[in-house]
Structure formats: structure tokens, C-alpha cells
Scaffold this active site. Structure first.
Site, PDB file in Angstrom:
ATOM      1  N   LYS A  64      -8.441  58.458  -8.941  1.00 37.80           N
ATOM      2  CA  LYS A  64      -7.760  57.621  -8.333  1.00 37.80           C
ATOM      3  C   LYS A  64      -8.949  56.386  -7.774  1.00 37.80           C
ATOM      4  O   LYS A  64      -9.564  56.846  -6.867  1.00 37.80           O
ATOM      5  CB  LYS A  64      -6.853  57.660  -7.419  1.00 37.80           C
ATOM      6  CG  LYS A  64      -6.144  56.951  -6.551  1.00 37.80           C
ATOM      7  CD  LYS A  64      -5.048  57.391  -5.637  1.00 37.80           C
ATOM      8  CE  LYS A  64      -5.623  57.573  -4.216  1.00 37.80           C
ATOM      9  NZ  LYS A  64      -6.351  56.230  -3.481  1.00 37.80           N
ATOM     10  N   ASP A  95      -5.147  52.442  -7.641  1.00 37.11           N
ATOM     11  CA  ASP A  95      -4.283  52.598  -6.377  1.00 37.11           C
ATOM     12  C   ASP A  95      -4.359  51.166  -5.550  1.00 37.11           C
ATOM     13  O   ASP A  95      -4.596  50.662  -4.383  1.00 37.11           O
ATOM     14  CB  ASP A  95      -4.705  53.659  -5.183  1.00 37.11           C
ATOM     15  CG  ASP A  95      -4.151  53.679  -3.916  1.00 37.11           C
ATOM     16  OD1 ASP A  95      -2.976  53.151  -3.944  1.00 37.11           O
ATOM     17  OD2 ASP A  95      -4.553  54.629  -2.978  1.00 37.11           O
ATOM     18  N   LYS A  97      -1.492  49.127  -4.860  1.00 34.33           N
ATOM     19  CA  LYS A  97      -0.246  48.847  -3.742  1.00 34.33           C
ATOM     20  C   LYS A  97      -0.249  47.388  -4.059  1.00 34.33           C
ATOM     21  O   LYS A  97       0.075  46.707  -2.942  1.00 34.33           O
ATOM     22  CB  LYS A  97      -0.831  49.099  -2.549  1.00 34.33           C
ATOM     23  CG  LYS A  97      -1.142  50.765  -2.443  1.00 34.33           C
ATOM     24  CD  LYS A  97      -1.101  51.068  -0.853  1.00 34.33           C
ATOM     25  CE  LYS A  97      -1.596  52.600  -0.750  1.00 34.33           C
ATOM     26  NZ  LYS A  97      -3.020  53.001  -1.001  1.00 34.33           N
ATOM     27  N   GLY A 102       7.625  38.832  -8.318  1.00 40.79           N
ATOM     28  CA  GLY A 102       7.116  39.163  -9.388  1.00 40.79           C
ATOM     29  C   GLY A 102       6.017  38.518 -10.421  1.00 40.79           C
ATOM     30  O   GLY A 102       5.248  39.039 -10.788  1.00 40.79           O
ATOM     31  N   THR A 104       3.808  36.636  -9.377  1.00 41.36           N
ATOM     32  CA  THR A 104       2.302  36.955  -8.759  1.00 41.36           C
ATOM     33  C   THR A 104       1.683  38.247  -9.038  1.00 41.36           C
ATOM     34  O   THR A 104       0.541  38.142  -9.452  1.00 41.36           O
ATOM     35  CB  THR A 104       2.473  36.710  -6.987  1.00 41.36           C
ATOM     36  OG1 THR A 104       2.910  35.380  -6.744  1.00 41.36           O
ATOM     37  CG2 THR A 104       1.044  37.148  -6.492  1.00 41.36           C
ATOM     38  N   TYR A 225      -3.357  65.030   7.326  1.00 41.08           N
ATOM     39  CA  TYR A 225      -3.415  65.949   6.407  1.00 41.08           C
ATOM     40  C   TYR A 225      -2.600  66.948   6.598  1.00 41.08           C
ATOM     41  O   TYR A 225      -2.406  67.655   7.746  1.00 41.08           O
ATOM     42  CB  TYR A 225      -5.077  66.456   6.475  1.00 41.08           C
ATOM     43  CG  TYR A 225      -6.122  65.255   5.801  1.00 41.08           C
ATOM     44  CD1 TYR A 225      -5.903  64.636   4.660  1.00 41.08           C
ATOM     45  CD2 TYR A 225      -7.254  65.123   6.876  1.00 41.08           C
ATOM     46  CE1 TYR A 225      -6.842  63.510   4.370  1.00 41.08           C
ATOM     47  CE2 TYR A 225      -8.277  64.019   6.445  1.00 41.08           C
ATOM     48  CZ  TYR A 225      -7.928  63.257   5.127  1.00 41.08           C
ATOM     49  OH  TYR A 225      -8.808  62.316   4.989  1.00 41.08           O
ATOM     50  N   ARG A 244     -11.732  62.369   0.754  1.00 44.89           N
ATOM     51  CA  ARG A 244     -12.898  62.845   1.615  1.00 44.89           C
ATOM     52  C   ARG A 244     -13.009  64.315   1.838  1.00 44.89           C
ATOM     53  O   ARG A 244     -14.177  64.705   1.695  1.00 44.89           O
ATOM     54  CB  ARG A 244     -12.869  62.252   2.795  1.00 44.89           C
ATOM     55  CG  ARG A 244     -13.138  60.782   2.811  1.00 44.89           C
ATOM     56  CD  ARG A 244     -12.684  59.885   4.043  1.00 44.89           C
ATOM     57  NE  ARG A 244     -11.156  59.776   4.191  1.00 44.89           N
ATOM     58  CZ  ARG A 244     -10.744  59.264   5.117  1.00 44.89           C
ATOM     59  NH1 ARG A 244     -11.086  58.579   6.417  1.00 44.89           N
ATOM     60  NH2 ARG A 244      -9.350  59.203   5.242  1.00 44.89           N
TER      61      ARG A 244
HETATM   62  P1  BMP Z   1      -8.508  60.721   1.856  1.00 48.64           P
HETATM   63  O1  BMP Z   1      -8.230  61.952   1.356  1.00 48.64           O
HETATM   64  O2  BMP Z   1     -10.161  60.564   2.052  1.00 48.64           O
HETATM   65  O3  BMP Z   1      -7.953  60.594   3.408  1.00 48.64           O
HETATM   66  O4  BMP Z   1      -8.171  59.521   0.962  1.00 48.64           O
HETATM   67  C1  BMP Z   1      -6.824  59.235   0.760  1.00 48.64           C
HETATM   68  C2  BMP Z   1      -6.477  58.336  -0.387  1.00 48.64           C
HETATM   69  O5  BMP Z   1      -4.971  58.141  -0.656  1.00 48.64           O
HETATM   70  C3  BMP Z   1      -7.028  56.885   0.099  1.00 48.64           C
HETATM   71  O6  BMP Z   1      -7.426  56.150  -1.234  1.00 48.64           O
HETATM   72  C4  BMP Z   1      -5.799  56.084   0.424  1.00 48.64           C
HETATM   73  O7  BMP Z   1      -5.723  54.699   0.146  1.00 48.64           O
HETATM   74  C5  BMP Z   1      -4.781  56.811  -0.477  1.00 48.64           C
HETATM   75  N1  BMP Z   1      -3.096  56.765   0.504  1.00 48.64           N
HETATM   76  C6  BMP Z   1      -3.021  57.555   1.604  1.00 48.64           C
HETATM   77  O8  BMP Z   1      -4.140  58.069   2.084  1.00 48.64           O
HETATM   78  N2  BMP Z   1      -1.782  57.504   2.301  1.00 48.64           N
HETATM   79  C7  BMP Z   1      -0.866  56.881   1.558  1.00 48.64           C
HETATM   80  O9  BMP Z   1       0.463  57.001   2.100  1.00 48.64           O
HETATM   81  C8  BMP Z   1      -0.907  56.376   0.320  1.00 48.64           C
HETATM   82  C9  BMP Z   1      -2.009  56.105  -0.091  1.00 48.64           C
HETATM   83  O10 BMP Z   1      -2.369  55.330  -1.563  1.00 48.64           O
END
Ligand code: BMP
Length: 278
Positions: A64, A95, A97, A102, A104, A225, A244
């Protein structure tokens, strides 16, 4: 829902979209439900992380990207990425987002510097503009066999994507099953927001879930997390997105990155096996 208990391979026929089929077939073949999120700003670091992870175990399902954070971008990077995806058999998820009208988003998806539709199998959009956003993106992506996820929920503290907003996102997807293959969400969405007359018992959406970490509970900017087991077994998500937790914040040592990827891959797959065999 029934999809919760089914194997990934047995769910291929629940989808008409070629990207959804490709994802499920790749999961079954590689025995992996891991998407590696590579949020680095240097093109060489991006390539190095993919090369660090992919050849050793070949388990990674997705990479991603946030292609617009790369500072030394030129289109030769895309050619290199495409070469790697063929060599190691994985899928790209840009990703992006999308969040505009539509017309644009169709231009943002097809054109500009990144030409996302030309290389990324999967991308995502905020449902906030309503059905217009799916119309715009599908006008570009559907003829190419691409797939779209809607952001039905987010992993951040205080997210506004809850309740009826989430339900409306699922209804939007339900009306566009040929292109919208699932959600960025924190839990399964089959049947969410459906009326009593609707039969959604066989409904199936892919749930990709970010906010996965084994060693931290969050970051200093509102990220939250949970473990692969909580996401896959506890909440019925299908694919864990890990950034990360795998590539770290400083160390770029190849064996550290590969070992972390292996760890998340193993946890994610064990949680899936526990779910289908439960
Ligand atoms: P990390 O595991 O380093 O926290 O990264 C999470 C990734 O998922 C990032 O690229 C972030 O843009 C994406 N993300 C997120 O963390 N939460 C969401 O609700 C939606 C996401 O796309």
C-alpha cells in the site's frame, strides 16, 4: 455472517470484480492476509523495502502506497513497481482517499503526475460526496478491471465515520458491487444498514483494516493499534494493513524488516485459521 467462516478461496465466486477475485486467489495461494503499508518519502527506500520483504518469504499480498509523498518521483518508479509486482506476485493499493465530485475524481484517478488507475489494482475513497464519487471513479476504473474500497470507518481516535455515516457507506457499496469490493473499516460490514426486506445473508465485502501493531498501542497523532488477532478473529476483518510495525521509524535493516513482516504475516494467518476452524 457466512463469509466470516468461509475460506478466502471459497469466497472468490462471491465477487464479479476481477481485482476482488485476484486478491482472494492471491491470499489463498500465498497463505497471507498481510498488506504492507510503505509510507516513506524516498523512491529508493520504497523500492528497498519492497525488495527487503518480498523475495524472502513471498507472503506479502499487498503493498500500500501514498505515492504523493515521494519527493523524487518520476514515472520510471511506476515501471519499477510494476516489474516488482510481476516478479513477486503481489497487488498494489494506492491509498489515495479520493473525496471530491465525480468529474474531479475521475480526472485525479486517470491523469496528473501519478495516473493511479494505470498501475494500482486497488484504491479507496471517502463516501462523503455520495454516489457521485463512485460514478466518477468507476468510469475510469471499471473498464480497467480495478477495484474500489470505501472508507466506512477509520482507525483514528475521534473518527467521524461512525453510525449512520458507516451504514450509508455500506448502502452505497451495495448498489455498486461490480466496482466497490469492500471497505477500509474496523469490523465486518456484511448486512450493515440493510432493511428488513433485504436478504443480505450471503453478502460479502472485503474488509481491509489499518491500525495494526503488536508493540505499540498508538502514535502521538491519534493513530490507534490493535493486534492481528483482534482484527481478524475478533472483528472479522480480512486483511491487516501494517506500516510502521514492519518498517519501523529509523532502522532500515533488511533482515529486521523481513523478520517483522514474517511476524505479522504469521499472526494474521493464524488468526484467520482460528476463525475458519472455530
Ligand atoms: P501505520 O501502520 O504505520 O500506523 O500506518 C497505517 C497506514 O494506514 C497509513 O498509511 C494510513 O494512511 C492508513 N490508514 C490508517 O492508518 N487508518 C485509517 O483509518 C485509514 C488508513 O488508510
Amino acid at each position: 455472517s457466512s463469509a466470516y467462516k468461509k475460506t478466502y478461496g471459497n469466497r472468490v465466486s462471491n465477487f464479479s470484480n476481477p481485482t476482488a477475485k485476484l486478491i482472494l486467489e492471491t491470499m489463498e495461494r500465498k497463505k497471507s492476509n498481510l498488506a504492507v503499508s510503505v509510507d516513506v518519502t524516498d523512491a529508493n527506500d520504497l523500492l528497498a523495502i519492497i525488495e527487503a520483504v518480498a523475495p524472502y518469504h513471498s507472503h506479502e499480498l499487498f503493498f500500500k502506497t501514498h505515492i504523493d509523498i515521494i519527493q523524487n518521483f518520476d514515472f520510471s518508479l511506476i515501471e519499477k513497481l510494476q516489474h516488482l509486482s510481476q516478479k513477486y506476485d503481489f497487488v498494489y493499493f494506492e491509498d489515495r482517499k479520493f473525496a471530491d465530485i465525480g468529474n474531479t475524481v475521475a480526472l485525479q484517478y486517470s491523469s496528473g503526475v501519478y495516473k493511479i488507475a494505470s498501475w494500482s489494482h486497488l484504491t479507496n475513497a471517502h463516501p462523503v460526496p455520495g454516489l457521485s464519487i463512485i460514478k466518477g471513479l468507476s468510469s475510469v476504473g471499471l473498464p480497467l478491471g480495478r477495484g474500489l474500497l470505501l472508507l466506512a470507518e477509520m482507525s483514528t481516535k475521534g473518527s467521524l465515520a461512525v453510525g449512520t455515516y458507516t451504514e450509508e457507506a455500506v448502502r452505497m457499496a451495495r448498489q455498486n458491487r461490480d466496482f466497490v469490493i469492500g471497505f477500509i473499516a474496523q469490523k465486518r460490514m456484511d448486512g450493515v444498514g440493510s432493511s428488513e426486506e433485504e436478504d443480505t445473508s450471503d453478502e460479502d465485502f472485503l474488509i481491509l483494516t489499518p491500525g495494526i501493531g503488536l508493540d505499540a498501542k498508538g502514535d502521538s497523532m491519534g493513530q490507534q493499534y490493535r493486534t492481528p488477532r483482534e482484527a481478524i478473529f475478533g472483528s472479522g476483518c480480512d486483511i491487516i494493513i501494517v506500516g510502521r510495525g514492519i518498517y519501523g521509524t529509523d532502522s532500515k535493516a533488511v533482515d529486521t524488516i523481513a523478520a517483522q513482516a514474517e511476524r505479522y504475516m504469521a499472526e494474521g494467518w493464524a488468526a484467520y485459521l482460528a476463525r475458519i476452524n472455530n
